[in-house]
Design a protein around this motif. Structure first.
Motif, PDB file in Angstrom:
ATOM      1  N   VAL A 724      16.662 -12.391  25.427  1.00  0.00           N
ATOM      2  CA  VAL A 724      18.250 -12.720  25.726  1.00  0.00           C
ATOM      3  C   VAL A 724      19.537 -11.778  24.592  1.00  0.00           C
ATOM      4  CG1 VAL A 724      18.778 -14.805  24.388  1.00  0.00           C
ATOM      5  CG2 VAL A 724      19.819 -14.142  26.522  1.00  0.00           C
ATOM      6  N   CYS A 725      18.939 -11.974  23.696  1.00  0.00           N
ATOM      7  CA  CYS A 725      19.848 -11.059  22.726  1.00  0.00           C
ATOM      8  C   CYS A 725      19.560  -8.869  22.577  1.00  0.00           C
ATOM      9  CB  CYS A 725      19.615 -11.731  21.404  1.00  0.00           C
ATOM     10  SG  CYS A 725      17.746 -10.723  20.728  1.00  0.00           S
ATOM     11  N   LEU A 727      19.533  -8.121  25.735  1.00  0.00           N
ATOM     12  CA  LEU A 727      20.320  -7.970  26.515  1.00  0.00           C
ATOM     13  C   LEU A 727      22.062  -7.894  26.756  1.00  0.00           C
ATOM     14  CD1 LEU A 727      18.913  -9.700  29.984  1.00  0.00           C
ATOM     15  CD2 LEU A 727      18.302  -7.219  29.301  1.00  0.00           C
ATOM     16  N   GLN A 728      21.959  -8.878  25.317  1.00  0.00           N
ATOM     17  CA  GLN A 728      23.613  -9.255  25.430  1.00  0.00           C
ATOM     18  C   GLN A 728      24.050  -8.242  23.412  1.00  0.00           C
ATOM     19  OE1 GLN A 728      23.646 -13.684  24.040  1.00  0.00           O
ATOM     20  NE2 GLN A 728      23.393 -14.300  26.305  1.00  0.00           N
ATOM     21  N   ASP A 729      23.182  -7.338  23.195  1.00  0.00           N
ATOM     22  CA  ASP A 729      23.493  -6.865  22.293  1.00  0.00           C
ATOM     23  C   ASP A 729      23.815  -7.234  21.071  1.00  0.00           C
ATOM     24  OD1 ASP A 729      22.547  -4.257  23.383  1.00  0.00           O
ATOM     25  OD2 ASP A 729      24.747  -3.878  24.187  1.00  0.00           O
ATOM     26  N   ASN A 730      23.626  -8.321  20.736  1.00  0.00           N
ATOM     27  CA  ASN A 730      23.369  -9.534  19.466  1.00  0.00           C
ATOM     28  C   ASN A 730      22.083  -9.582  18.778  1.00  0.00           C
ATOM     29  OD1 ASN A 730      23.159 -11.136  20.838  1.00  0.00           O
ATOM     30  ND2 ASN A 730      24.134 -12.765  21.428  1.00  0.00           N
TER      31      ASN A 730
END
Length: 1307
Positions: A724-725, A727-730
């Motif tokens: 998920v990170c 996809l969220q660029d974090n």
């Protein structure tokens, strides 16, 4: 048979003829040649004839010789016409015609078939209906085509009904063709052995088929021996066929039973058997009944080398299944693949050897049976009482547990002998005047349908009865008769009483079969009885045994146990999870949503996702504590678990075992609107998915069984190979798409929810990067959670009487179950209709108070009606459940008593429809339904009404307005809120919480605890209060107070309401344990004290109080005591309320001395469910803290107001046999929740976390103890926030996880 069935049969034959013609079949191959026309006169027999010109030889269709047909001397049901076709023939149809030029014709008749002219077998349609349709005049030929062709030599027609203004008269034709076969006869000591030259596998042979007939109920049909010491054994045991798989050569080898099929196969009639291999299954067919079983793995490539027929011993083979029981009877058309083994034996082929006396004609032993059909059946035979002795022997078979077998009067005495069945035991009773009755009993379970031999011996001084030669009972008797005299024996029952007859039957009449009757060692000739040359009888069928096994095949579904009597069968549905006459209807709801909308609370429930379908009910946990109703399915490891490297293995594999089976699990996911499952990976130098281009280090398997490999992680998209990170660029390292792929020497994690239903559930994990030095990892797979029932709220709104929805034909031939909900303002309308040629099924609202379920399966239209005591056109949801099966039809409407209509015991049973299914109307567009239909299910399959409604004029998808029906589920002043699919309960103004505002909010207070609920700030304008300062929801001229308490303190304060103008209201327990209400509505008047007559309230028990005031009238009720009414001296308003206080009051300005004394003490005990008008101070303090609530002193949330547990998951009812999982603190660090494979790592982490948590707790306690009061924005237990120094923490969201229902506050 009905005209409907004749029409269908004709259509089938026509289609078959056309197909055969297209395929080039020659006309002579169509098996419909007339067979009677050219038969000689010797081929015809009859029971009697009116005259020589009415003889059976004239009974030929379209012939006018003689009197134009056969007519018996007497027209009754004991007459018959018999035709001998000369040899066994393939019979496909029968035609009848009345007697020429007369008023004599049949309207219905029975057909009997035989190979020998004895042992007749009745032909039945649909396994139940025996009657065939006859004629309506003397000239028309009515032909009936047999659905299943019959092979027989003899045909017997038995008239049932005839023209009431004429007599029996008939002309007959039989249609069919020649039948050829190869037959072998085995005498019980002979056999046929076939040895294969080459190794032939069962796969290559594919099929073993044969026909057999026998009078013996046990024997081995074949024994197939093959490679690796394995064999298949087909044996007849008690009239049933059993197929065994036997392993090994050891004499102690025990066979594994693969099949049990058929019943009553020892009736000396031909039965067809076929064993065939279809891929990985074996199919065994007996007559029309087929069963399937998975092939044992050892037989997948099994080669047969010897096939032994009719033999127990395989000549040096394994231990036989039935020791010393060879088959005794005939085999016909014995085929192994394409080989006819009987033909090979006749040709003396070397591969086939015969052992013993094997002949190639079927020996037909003569055995004449008699059937006692009903309660009026009896057989009367005279015999001689010689020298005080009589002996009687017989064999019987029955399904009934009780019935009279024999009775007779003792000569020259007033005594009577009764031989009868009772509780499936054989009993003998001798009743004599002036003497105590003599009773004997023997045997057990004699109603099993098997033949049982009975012998009765009666002498002057001795009496004995024997069952099956090895069970018996004896007694000594004394009789005074020494002369010979004739006595009258009555078998099965007694005739209707007439003058001079002495037979009486105080027991139930016998229904079943008898044979081998002997009197004083002489065999009774039952054919003479049939010809009225010996004895007398009534309601008997002679030379046939009409027993029918209604439990083979069983109509009981879902594991229901079938039992039967002579006329019907019964299904025992105990522990099956289903109900109804055939265990067809599920006892459970289809989803957790269904339980919720019946008012149930959280707990374990069985859900049946396809209702009456094949999927078994499953035990799941239904969490109804949230707005959504969640179904929670656990597996064997929902905890955070560390990974320990395994020597020699590069991967760590985790397999998950779910509490639900695969099929219902997939169905639950499919019918849910949303599903999720937590998937977490905690890592330290342990990579997860690698780069997008590289192969993943780890993956998981999910989806329907067996599952598919998935390379994305929770929160990402399927196939993305990301977390998920990413996809969220974090992510912690922007060059990677997962936190763990950064490969840092620090703890991090990739966690989230998998919400793509096609990939659920998670079945296994494969973790790859766990072997490197310094690598550490842990994983967590949460339980599967789903909410929303796509079936329950699927609805359509019909706004025009001419509108309807149509679906494919409903196929419910033997069982048709229909469930739906409706609401309407119209007094009539058709819910559902489906038509056939003659059959139909329909459910309609016939009036405001009546629902009608009607149908026809060929026996004529039948109706089941329910008349309700309340109107059904009230625009509220009403449930309808209709079921039709082979035993009965039933109709349920809401909770009204079910209406049942029994099916005819001997009628058609198949519902055959062929038109479209119409919903909300009919094909004629009449009687259309106006309103809503929801959750329509046919045999467990939900029809998608919404999808079809979107494309249908006059019908709209969905149906709002659920609160009118379900609003009553919102309790304790909860407010029902409409939703597009369903409803919810708003508990904002209720003192309770939960899905239905049903969970009490309770707390334990001490003498120093005070809860103050401050109303809006008071702004004084020129000495007057602003109108806006008054809390708008409060009834100024009335008060509504409700609460529960439990305490041993008296006096004790309960509630205090203060006003800006020195007005107040107080509720307290006085020193005598009684309840007092103090009202001061005028600052310049004395306080008014209202005292209840109920005392001893400070007894430590829970008490509920309700106080209602309107103007100057007040009522008070405590528990279930009688309501008490009071009047105040004034109806003044309680204006400008400033606060509501529970427990100790800190400020006493303006209060009377008595109030000050009580409220300064504080309250010690439990308070629950407190509500003052729309104010819920205790709930606000515990669950919804606002700036208006001030709490001082300790406040411990508890459940003192109910008997439930602290954990709301465990607090709800558990509807299962299993306990719920134990809980763990979701805020504990991993080391306390982890299932660790490393004790050392777990111990180190445990010490670190414990010391850190202890230090933080001491600091918080110190800070809190410095405060005297606390104005809370969020009342909660003081806990440290997650510290970044912790490697990882467990945020468990599992079934066993606790919640905040038990908290302690020190403020």
């Amino acid at each position: 048979m009905s005209q409907r069935s004749k029409g269908r049969a004709g259509i089938r034959v026509l289609i078959a003829s056309l197909l055969l013609g297209v395929c080039g079949t020659r006309a002579e191959e169509v098996c419909e040649n007339p067979l009677v026309y050219n038969l000689p006169s010797s081929s015809f027999r009859c029971s009697s004839q009116l005259s020589s010109s009415h003889g059976p030889v004239y009974a030929k269709v379209n012939r006018r010789e003689g009197a134009g047909g056969w007519s018996p001397l007497v027209s009754d049901r004991y007459q018959w016409l018999e035709v001998d076709l000369g040899k066994r023939t393939h019979i496909t149809a029968v035609a009848t015609q009345g007697r020429y030029g007369s008023s004599d014709w049949l309207t219905s008749y029975l057909l009997m078939f035989s190979d020998t002219g004895h042992n007749w077998r009745q032909h039945r349609q649909e396994d139940s209906l025996g009657a065939f349709p006859g004629n309506s005049n003397a000239d028309t030929v009515v032909q009936y085509k047999l659905e299943q062709p019959v092979i027989a030599r003899y045909l017997r027609l038995v008239p049932l009904d005839w023209n009431p203004t004429g007599r029996i008269g008939v002309r007959l034709e039989i249609y069919g063709c020649q039948y050829t076969s190869d037959v072998a006869n085995f005498d019980g000591s002979s056999s046929l052995v076939y040895r294969l030259n080459t190794r032939t596998s069962l796969t290559e042979a594919d099929v073993i088929s044969l026909k057999f007939k026998t009078l013996k109920n046990s024997g081995t049909l074949f024994h197939a021996v093959g490679s690796r010491d394995h064999s298949l054994n087909l044996v007849l045991e008690k009239g049933k066929l059993l197929l065994y798989h036997q392993k090994g050569w050891s004499s102690s080898s025990v066979g594994q039973l693969l099949f049990s099929i058929g019943s009553l196969l020892d009736d000396q009639h031909w039965h067809h058997v076929k064993l065939e291999k279809l891929r990985a299954h074996l199919n065994l067919t007996v007559d029309k009944n087929t069963q399937r079983v998975h092939i044992p793995a050892e037989l997948n490539h099994w080669h047969v080398h010897t096939l032994s027929l009719a033999a127990v011993r395989g000549h040096g083979l394994q231990k036989p299944i039935l020791s010393n029981r060879n088959f005794h009877g005939c085999l016909e058309n014995l085929l192994y693949g394409d080989l006819n083994l009987i033909t090979l034996a006749q040709q003396n082929t070397l591969q086939v050897s015969l052992v013993g006396n094997v002949t190639f004609t079927c020996a037909e032993p003569l055995s004449v049976s008699v059937t006692f059909t009903d309660s009026h059946s009896f057989l009367h035979l005279p015999t001689l009482w010689s020298s005080g002795m009589v002996s009687v022997a017989l064999q019987f078979r029955t399904w009934n547990r009780a019935g009279l077998l024999l009775t007779f009067e003792l000569p020259q005495t007033d005594g009577t002998v009764f031989l009868f069945l009772s509780e499936a035991r054989l009993r003998l009773l001798i009743s004599q005047d002036g003497r105590a009755p003599l009773e004997l009993s023997t045997g057990s379970g004699l109603n099993d349908g098997q033949w049982h031999a009975v012998e009765l011996l009666f002498t002057e001084d001795h009496l004995s009865i024997t069952v099956d030669k090895d069970e018996g009972a004896t007694a000594h008797t004394s009789t005074t008769s020494t002369t010979s005299s004739e006595i009258q024996l009555f078998f099965g029952g007694c005739p209707r009483q007439r003058n001079g007859e002495t037979c009486r039957n105080p027991f139930q009449a016998f229904q079943g079969c008898m044979r081998h009757l002997t009197l004083d060692d002489g065999v009774v000739d039952l054919i003479k009885v049939q010809q009225r040359m010996l004895g007398n009888y009534s309601h008997l069928q002679i030379d046939t045994c009409g027993i029918v096994d209604r439990c083979s095949p069983s109509h009981c579904e879902h594991g229901g146990r079938c039992t039967q009597s002579w006329n019907t069968f019964y299904c025992n549905c105990t522990n099956s999870g289903y109900r109804g006459a055939t265990c067809h209807s599920s006892s459970y709801e289809q989803s957790c949503e269904g339980y919720k909308h019946k008012g149930n609370t959280s707990g374990h429930y069985y859900i049946d996702v396809d209702r009456s379908g094949p999927i078994k009910p499953q035990l799941v946990y239904c969490n109804m504590t949230e707005e959504q109703t969640w179904v929670v399915i656990q597996h064997n490891n929902t905890e955070l678990t560390s990974v320990r490297p395994s020597p020699g293995k590069s991967q760590h594999v985790v397999d998950l075992d779910y509490s639900s089976e695969d099929e219902p699990l997939a169905a639950i996911i499919s019918q849910s609107e949303y599903c999720e499952q937590e998937l977490s990976y905690h890592c330290r130098k342990s990579r997860l998915l690698n780069t997008l281009e590289g192969p993943p280090f780890s993956w998981w398997v999910g989806g329907p069984s067996p599952g598919q490999g998935q390379t994305f992680w929770a929160g990402a998209q399927p196939g993305s190979q990301q977390c998920v990170c990413g996809l969220q660029d974090n992510c912690v390292d922007p060059s990677h798409f997962c936190n763990c792929d950064a490969d840092y020497d620090l703890w991090t994690n990739d966690s989230g929810l998998i919400t793509h239903k096609e990939t659920l559930p998670v079945r296994s994990l494969v973790l790859g990067d766990v072997q490197r030095p310094g690598s550490e990892a842990a994983y967590k797979v949460g339980p599967l959670r789903c909410h929303g029932d796509r079936n329950l709220w699927n609805a359509a709104f019909f706004d025009k009487a001419t509108s309807y929805l149509h679906f494919p034909t409903f196929h419910g031939e033997l069982n048709a179950e229909i469930n739906f909900l409706f609401k309407t303002t119209s007094s009539s309308g058709v819910f559902l209709e489906n038509l056939g040629i003659k059959d139909f099924i329909r459910i309609e609202l016939s009036s405001s108070f009546e629902v009608v379920f009607s149908f026809d399966v060929g026996n004529g239209p039948l109706e089941v009606r329910i008349h309700t005591s309340v109107p059904l056109d009230d625009n509220q949801w009403h449930s309808v459940s209709a079921e039709r099966n082979v035993k009965e039809a039933s109709l349920r409407v809401d909770d009204f008593p079910v209406a049942i209509r029994k099916a005819p015991s001997d009628g058609l049973i198949h519902l055959q429809l062929n038109s479209q299914l119409f919903i909300g109307g009919t094909a004629s567009r009449q009687k259309g339904f106006l309103g809503c239909i929801r959750s329509l299910q046919l045999n467990g399959v939900t029809l998608d009404l919404e999808e079809r409604a979107r494309i249908t004029p006059g019908v709209r998808p969905g149906c709002p307005g659920h609160c009118s029906s379900y609003g009553s589920l919102c309790q304790n002043q909860g407010h029902c809120v409409e939703k597009a699919k369903g409803f919810s309960c708003d508990c904002g103004h209720s003192a309770f919480t939960g899905a239905f505002c049903h969970q009490e909010v309770s707390a334990v207070l001490t003498s120093t605890t005070s809860i103050t609920y401050n109303l809006k700030d008071i702004h004084v304008l020129h000495g007057k209060t602003s109108p806006s300062s008054i809390y708008s929801d409060i009834m100024l001229r009335g008060d509504n107070i409700s609460l529960s308490f439990k305490s041993r303190q008296s006096p004790a304060p309960l509630l205090h309401v203060n006003s800006l103008f020195r007005q107040y209201l107080a509720l307290l327990i006085n020193k005598h344990g009684g309840l007092e209400v103090w009202y001061k509505l005028h600052s310049d008047r004395d306080v008014e004290v209202l005292k209840s007559r109920v005392t001893n309230l400070a007894d430590g028990q829970l008490h509920t109080v309700a106080v209602r005031r309107h103007a100057d009238s007040l009522s008070m009720q405590i528990d279930q005591n009688t309501r008490e009414d009071f009047n105040l001296s004034s109806d003044a308003e309680l204006n400008s309320i400033t606060s509501v206080v529970l427990g100790r009051v800190g400020e006493f300005d303006g209060l009377d001395e008595g109030i000050v004394e009580v409220f300064s003490r504080g309250f010690s005990g439990c308070l629950s469910g407190i509500r003052f008008n729309s104010i819920t101070p205790l709930k606000a303090a515990l669950l919804k803290p606002e700036g208006t609530v001030v709490v001082t002193g300790p406040l411990v949330q508890s459940n003192c107001g109910s008997s439930s547990l602290d954990n709301p998951f465990a607090a709800e009812t558990t509807h299962s046999l299993s306990d719920q999982p134990s809980s763990s603190d979701p805020h504990q660090p991993l080391v306390n929740a982890i299932r660790s494979d490393s004790a050392l790592i777990g111990g180190v982490i445990a010490v670190v976390v414990f010391l850190t948590a202890l230090a933080l707790a001491v600091m918080v306690r110190f800070i809190c103890s410095r405060k005297e009061t606390y104005r809370s924005q969020e009342v909660k237990a003081s806990q440290p926030e997650d510290c970044q120094d912790f490697p990882f923490s467990s945020q468990a969201d599992s079934l066993g996880a606790p919640t905040d229902s038990h908290k302690e506050y020190f403020i």
